[in-house]
Enzyme design. Structure first.
Site, PDB file in Angstrom:
ATOM      1  NE  ARG A 186       8.786   0.546  15.997  1.00 11.49           N
ATOM      2  CZ  ARG A 186       8.043   1.474  15.397  1.00 11.49           C
ATOM      3  NH1 ARG A 186       7.794   1.381  14.112  1.00 11.49           N
ATOM      4  NH2 ARG A 186       7.560   2.487  16.065  1.00 11.49           N
TER       5      ARG A 186
ATOM      6  CE  LYS B 249       5.587   5.074   6.883  1.00 10.70           C
ATOM      7  NZ  LYS B 249       5.238   6.380   7.408  1.00 10.70           N
TER       8      LYS B 249
ATOM      9  CE  LYS C 187       9.189   2.678   9.996  1.00  8.76           C
ATOM     10  NZ  LYS C 187       8.727   3.262  11.233  1.00  8.76           N
TER      11      LYS C 187
ATOM     12  NE  ARG D  42       2.761   5.490  16.143  1.00 12.91           N
ATOM     13  CZ  ARG D  42       3.673   5.532  15.194  1.00 12.91           C
ATOM     14  NH1 ARG D  42       3.317   5.589  13.933  1.00 12.91           N
ATOM     15  NH2 ARG D  42       4.932   5.537  15.490  1.00 12.91           N
TER      16      ARG D  42
ATOM     17  CD  GLU E 102      -2.242  -1.423   2.813  1.00 13.36           C
ATOM     18  OE1 GLU E 102      -1.884  -0.661   3.728  1.00 13.36           O
ATOM     19  OE2 GLU E 102      -2.879  -2.465   3.014  1.00 13.36           O
TER      20      GLU E 102
HETATM   21  P1  AMP Z   1       6.492   5.543  10.994  1.00 16.52           P
HETATM   22  O1  AMP Z   1       5.641   6.616  11.633  1.00 16.52           O
HETATM   23  O2  AMP Z   1       7.522   6.066  10.056  1.00 16.52           O
HETATM   24  O3  AMP Z   1       6.998   4.549  12.024  1.00 16.52           O
HETATM   25  O4  AMP Z   1       5.540   4.674  10.043  1.00 16.52           O
HETATM   26  C1  AMP Z   1       4.458   3.981  10.527  1.00 16.52           C
HETATM   27  C2  AMP Z   1       3.212   4.785  10.318  1.00 16.52           C
HETATM   28  O5  AMP Z   1       2.900   4.892   8.946  1.00 16.52           O
HETATM   29  C3  AMP Z   1       1.961   4.139  10.867  1.00 16.52           C
HETATM   30  O6  AMP Z   1       1.819   4.311  12.237  1.00 16.52           O
HETATM   31  C4  AMP Z   1       0.868   4.843  10.096  1.00 16.52           C
HETATM   32  O7  AMP Z   1       0.501   6.040  10.770  1.00 16.52           O
HETATM   33  C5  AMP Z   1       1.542   5.256   8.817  1.00 16.52           C
HETATM   34  N1  AMP Z   1       0.953   4.652   7.609  1.00 16.52           N
HETATM   35  C6  AMP Z   1       0.761   5.338   6.458  1.00 16.52           C
HETATM   36  N2  AMP Z   1       0.232   4.560   5.517  1.00 16.52           N
HETATM   37  C7  AMP Z   1       0.076   3.328   6.067  1.00 16.52           C
HETATM   38  C8  AMP Z   1      -0.426   2.086   5.563  1.00 16.52           C
HETATM   39  N3  AMP Z   1      -0.848   1.941   4.310  1.00 16.52           N
HETATM   40  N4  AMP Z   1      -0.421   1.025   6.441  1.00 16.52           N
HETATM   41  C9  AMP Z   1       0.041   1.160   7.711  1.00 16.52           C
HETATM   42  N5  AMP Z   1       0.510   2.311   8.225  1.00 16.52           N
HETATM   43  C10 AMP Z   1       0.536   3.383   7.416  1.00 16.52           C
END
Ligand code: AMP
Length: 570
Positions: free
Chosen positions: A431, A236, A437, A256, A234
């Protein structure tokens, strides 16, 4: 803290798992529930529950300085101890002075002090708080406080063993403890429920947030695909994570950090209330632009900065709703009808979500939320209702396909990609590697290594942390520090080279001749007084050694400034 420290010593001294859990169970039973709950978090090697994502942000260098000052011992003695143990906690135990203390600090007080440290900004504010804490405990307690602070208890106790100890201590079935911990992402809260005999009852309640599943970073398409063959992919999105609980026309949305953020998005409940059954959805709320829509697209997500205008306001005005419309991009479903879905593989959850949102009744409700005549639509007249959109899912099985999707996501203005293992359940508060990601890499810089430090853990005895610099005129200015991404063989070879080319031995750190050029990648840059360039690279990673480059050919501070300016505009 005294009992906890002595428990840790006893747990460390046996290799038998059963003995470890029995020791922990006895200890937990002997404490009040509040203390036992905090201890469960500490024994899992964390200062705070997993879901909180609060971090102490106290670096090894600051801890080292404080231990060194309080010990009054020469640096060489500390360095020798560190090289032997590879663990600052163990060093502290050996070098901190024994104190005459009036009383034993409780672990609840220690966690309170951790929270103050986490809330303080920068080493200048954190330092005195950490120092103050260390002066209130004997060396053995300091040893374990440091281990908890650095997230590495190293007594052979995993969170799964703490779960077993909770089951033993309070008599709940282990599976129920595991399940509650999985949902709550909080071993302390799990313990409280176990102690109250309420594990099953409280494990899933509508309108009480469940822990969010989190992702680990993947640096490249190749690395990502090494974890699973055919991920569900998907975009991000760059907004805020949101869990929506919808039942009987009532809707609550949680962030969150588990705060209720329904009030910040008053237009979302209208749309969600139209769902035909009780559901818990997981997704991302983003600022939405209808204007950049391609003919068959409902619009596109805007960067976080656009959404930011809407956050942290007490009241969201009609004007705000119109100026910054939002969309809720839903990518998971945790509960539907009467059924908890988190244990189902993602493949099944995705199908249930698709069917839910494709149901004719829902479609009608959703369409009525769209602005009339999408194209040629006037933003001044834009709707004050939100979009509810199933986040599109793509498939990829080769690095080429994945890179193409990544470019597509960036072209749509999104941050990168999320890759998810279709076969795995939803693991709240964790995690893991079942979600990955892949984010934008801002740029790479060629830099010169100016100082190196000994690593810890499996990198004891090798120089594996590199401080590096760029040119400011004819002067090198430091701009970042990275753990080596090099192979063990390369690190061993570099260690030998650095030892032969040290300019100054600063204990754990060696200033070295500025000869080695590295290429480093990073996600973004910030202004920082940590390095004398005035900037710091965020999440730097060493891409490779550049033996083909002379140090004079490394990049300049000017280039770094340009990257910083570009990032501001992005
Ligand atoms: P990070 O904040 O860099 O740790 O990335 C994780 C965050 O990406 C998650 O907590 C979501 O808020 C965000 N996110 C954005 N798009 C998605 C998606 N398609 N699936 C899951 N999380 C996503």
């Amino acid at each position: 803290m005294k009992q906890l420290a002595s428990l840790c010593e006893r747990v460390a001294s046996t290799t038998k798992k059963l003995e470890k859990t029995a020791l922990v169970a006895d200890y937990l039973k002997s404490r009040t529930t509040e203390e036992a709950a905090t201890a469960a978090v500490f024994l899992s090697g964390k200062p705070f529950p997993a879901w909180e994502e609060t971090t102490l942000n106290v670096g090894g260098a600051l801890l080292w300085r404080i231990v060194s000052e309080l010990s009054g011992r020469p640096e060489t003695e500390l360095t020798a101890a560190y090289r032997q143990h590879g663990d600052l906690g163990a060093v502290a135990r050996g070098v901190l002075p024994a104190r005459n203390l009036e009383r034993d600090l409780s672990i609840v007080e220690i966690q309170r002090s951790f929270r103050q440290i986490a809330a303080a900004r920068g080493p200048a504010m954190k330092g005195p708080l950490v120092r103050d804490l260390f002066t209130q405990v004997p060396p053995l307690e300091a040893k374990y406080i440091i281990k908890i602070m650095t997230g590495d208890l190293r007594i052979g106790l995993k969170e799964s063993l703490v779960e077993e100890a909770i089951a033993t201590a309070y008599g709940g079935p282990l599976a129920a403890v595991q399940r509650a911990n999985m949902m709550l992402g909080d071993i302390g809260r799990t313990l409280e429920l176990a102690a109250a005999g309420k594990l099953a009852e409280a494990s899933m309640r509508m309108f009480h947030p469940v822990g969010f599943m989190l992702a680990s970073p993947a640096e490249s398409a190749e690395e990502a695909l090494s974890y699973f063959q055919e991920p569900m992919v998907e975009d991000k999105y760059d907004g805020i994570r949101a869990q929506a609980h919808c039942s009987g026309g009532e809707v609550r949305i949680f962030s969150r950090t588990r705060d209720d953020i329904t009030g910040s998005f008053p237009e979302l409940p209208d749309v969600l209330a139209g769902l035909p059954e009780s559901v818990i959805l997981d997704g991302e709320i983003v600022a939405w632009s209808y204007l950049s829509a391609e003919p068959n697209e409902p619009g596109r997500a805007l960067p976080f900065s656009a959404l930011q205008q809407r956050l942290g306001r007490k009241k969201v005005t009609q004007e705000m709703l119109r100026k910054v419309p939002v969309a809720y991009l839903v990518f998971d479903i945790l509960y539907a009808g009467d059924q908890l879905l988190i244990e189902h593989p993602l493949r099944e959850r995705a199908k249930i979500l698709d069917e839910l949102l494709a149901a004719p009744r829902v479609q009608v409700a959703l369409r009525s939320a769209e602005p009339q005549g999408l194209l040629g639509f006037d933003p001044q007249e834009s709707p004050t209702r939100a979009q509810l959109i199933r986040a599109p899912v793509f498939r990829a099985s080769s690095p080429e396909e994945l890179n193409r999707l990544f470019d597509g996501a960036q072209a749509r203005g999104n941050e990168g990609l999320m890759l998810k293992d279709p076969e795995l359940p939803y693991t709240p508060g964790r995690r893991g590697r079942s979600w990955l990601k892949m984010k934008r890499q801002l740029a790479t810089l060629d830099v010169v290594v100016t100082a190196v430090e000994y690593g810890h853990g499996k990198r004891i005895g090798v120089l594996s942390d590199y401080t590096f610099a760029v040119w400011d005129g004819d002067r090198l200015v430091n701009i970042g520090k990275a753990y080596s991404g090099l192979t063990d063989a390369e690190i061993a070879e570099m260690t030998k080279w650095f030892l032969g080319h040290a300019l100054e031995d600063q204990g754990l750190r060696l200033a070295v001749e500025p000869k080695i050029v590295l290429e480093v990648a990073f996600n973004n840059m910030m202004r920082s007084d940590r390095h004398n360039s005035g900037y710091a690279l965020r999440f730097p990673r060493i891409v490779r050694l550049r033996p083909d480059k002379l140090p004079e050919e490394a990049d300049t501070l000017d280039l770094a400034r340009q990257i910083y300016a570009r990032q501001g505009k992005a």
